[in-house]
Design an enzyme around this catalytic site. Structure first.
Site, PDB file in Angstrom:
ATOM      1  N   ASN A  10       0.868  -1.182   0.000  1.00 56.63           N
ATOM      2  CA  ASN A  10       0.000   0.000   0.000  1.00 56.63           C
ATOM      3  C   ASN A  10       0.899   1.224   0.000  1.00 56.63           C
ATOM      4  O   ASN A  10       1.512   1.546   1.011  1.00 56.63           O
ATOM      5  CB  ASN A  10      -0.891  -0.043   1.264  1.00 56.63           C
ATOM      6  N   LYS A  12       0.076   4.330  -0.254  1.00 55.89           N
ATOM      7  CA  LYS A  12      -0.527   5.549   0.316  1.00 55.89           C
ATOM      8  C   LYS A  12      -0.284   6.716  -0.663  1.00 55.89           C
ATOM      9  O   LYS A  12      -0.297   6.496  -1.870  1.00 55.89           O
ATOM     10  CB  LYS A  12       0.020   5.814   1.716  1.00 55.89           C
ATOM     11  N   HIS A  96      -9.319   1.361   5.120  1.00 54.80           N
ATOM     12  CA  HIS A  96      -8.003   1.453   5.768  1.00 54.80           C
ATOM     13  C   HIS A  96      -8.130   2.383   6.974  1.00 54.80           C
ATOM     14  O   HIS A  96      -8.911   3.344   6.945  1.00 54.80           O
ATOM     15  CB  HIS A  96      -6.977   1.990   4.776  1.00 54.80           C
ATOM     16  N   GLU A  98      -6.514   4.778   8.009  1.00 58.68           N
ATOM     17  CA  GLU A  98      -6.357   6.210   7.718  1.00 58.68           C
ATOM     18  C   GLU A  98      -7.631   6.772   7.101  1.00 58.68           C
ATOM     19  O   GLU A  98      -8.002   7.917   7.352  1.00 58.68           O
ATOM     20  CB  GLU A  98      -5.143   6.417   6.800  1.00 58.68           C
ATOM     21  N   GLU A 168      -5.203  -4.891  10.706  1.00 54.76           N
ATOM     22  CA  GLU A 168      -4.130  -3.929  10.951  1.00 54.76           C
ATOM     23  C   GLU A 168      -4.388  -3.206  12.268  1.00 54.76           C
ATOM     24  O   GLU A 168      -5.168  -2.240  12.312  1.00 54.76           O
ATOM     25  CB  GLU A 168      -4.070  -2.903   9.817  1.00 54.76           C
ATOM     26  N   GLY A 174       2.742   2.187  10.780  1.00 50.93           N
ATOM     27  CA  GLY A 174       3.700   3.272  10.605  1.00 50.93           C
ATOM     28  C   GLY A 174       4.450   3.641  11.875  1.00 50.93           C
ATOM     29  O   GLY A 174       5.101   4.680  11.934  1.00 50.93           O
ATOM     30  N   SER A 213       3.637  -2.199  10.251  1.00 51.65           N
ATOM     31  CA  SER A 213       5.090  -2.278  10.405  1.00 51.65           C
ATOM     32  C   SER A 213       5.672  -3.638  10.015  1.00 51.65           C
ATOM     33  O   SER A 213       6.605  -4.125  10.652  1.00 51.65           O
ATOM     34  CB  SER A 213       5.502  -1.897  11.837  1.00 51.65           C
TER      35      SER A 213
END
Ligand code: PGA
Length: 252
Positions: A10, A12, A96, A98, A168, A174, A213
């Site tokens: 991904n 992003k 996701h 985010e 996730e 991240g 991660s």
């Protein structure tokens, strides 16, 4: 049932079209490393058609990072499932963390997106995961159960059997903090149980990816867990060699 591992990158909001095409050349050159593992990449929408063309015939999936639930309409800034498919996408990430946190995407909306993807022939990759406070409060399973049942509320059992799920944990995205292999397995086994409740035996064929991660150094122990069927990789996917190393670590 044995599930073929799947490793997806991904990107992003990273990579221009030129950078994306260069990455595809690097990936193609090393594809033998990922033998036995399915691969997919989620470029930004502007680079999606270039990536699909650069990876044509390679067997690597190309997914959107997000898609709108309507076929068309006055939705400034949005992209439909038909547009994604026409640009060469074979699937799309949905929900996701985010998108959930920064763009207010909620489970009811995701339920519409799941079905819109399936009806357009795109593989929905439903992302779920708990925030740190929820894990600390011991409510991880309650959160995952709710996200799955609400996000899949409009799909039939037969449709659910065709999706992919990405677990996730938000605190691992991240941050460099990965779930331990035991934590990942525990969550994935719980997720499979909920999927079995919703899709019956079809749940055995659903791939559940771990994300947060993931790096070449930790991928082998995570993907060795019986219910971890691959990885959704953010930062470490920006380099094709590192995505390939993760895929190599996920080989059965
Ligand atoms: P990360 O991101 O690998 O950079 O933690 C994972 C993701 O957001 O899918």
């Amino acid at each position: 049932m044995s599930r073929r591992p799947l490793v997806a990158g991904n990107w992003k909001m990273f990579k221009t079209r030129a950078e994306a095409v260069a990455w595809c050349a690097d990936l193609r050159a090393g594809l033998a490393e990922a033998d036995g593992v399915d691969l997919a990449v989620c470029p930004p929408a502007t680079a999606l058609a270039d990536v699909a063309a650069a990876l044509a015939g390679s067997g690597v999936g190309v997914w959107g990072q997000n898609v709108h639930q309507a076929e068309s309409g006055a939705f400034t800034g949005e992209i439909s499932t038909g547009m994604l498919a026409e640009a060469g996408a074979t699937g799309s990430l949905l929900g996701h963390s985010e998108r959930r946190a920064l763009f207010n995407e909620h489970d009811d909306l995701l339920a519409e997106k799941v079905v819109a993807c399936l009806e357009a022939g795109l593989e929905p990759v439903l992302c779920i995961g708990e925030m740190e406070y929820a894990r600390d409060a011991g409510s991880t399973e309650t959160i995952l159960d709710g996200q799955l049942r609400s996000g899949l509320a409009r799909a039939s059992a037969e449709q659910i059997a065709r999706i992919t799920v990405a677990y996730e944990p938000v605190w691992a995205i991240g941050t460099g903090r990965t779930a331990t292999p035991e934590m990942a397995q525990e969550a994935h086994a719980f997720i499979r149980g909920v999927l079995r409740d919703l899709a019956g035996d079809g749940a055995d064929g659903i791939r559940i990816l771990y994300g947060g991660s993931v790096k070449p150094e930790n991928a082998a122990e995570l993907t060795a867990q019986p219910d971890v069927d691959g990885a959704l990789v953010g930062g470490a996917s920006l380099d094709a060699a590192s995505l390939l190393a993760i895929a190599a670590a996920a080989r059965p």
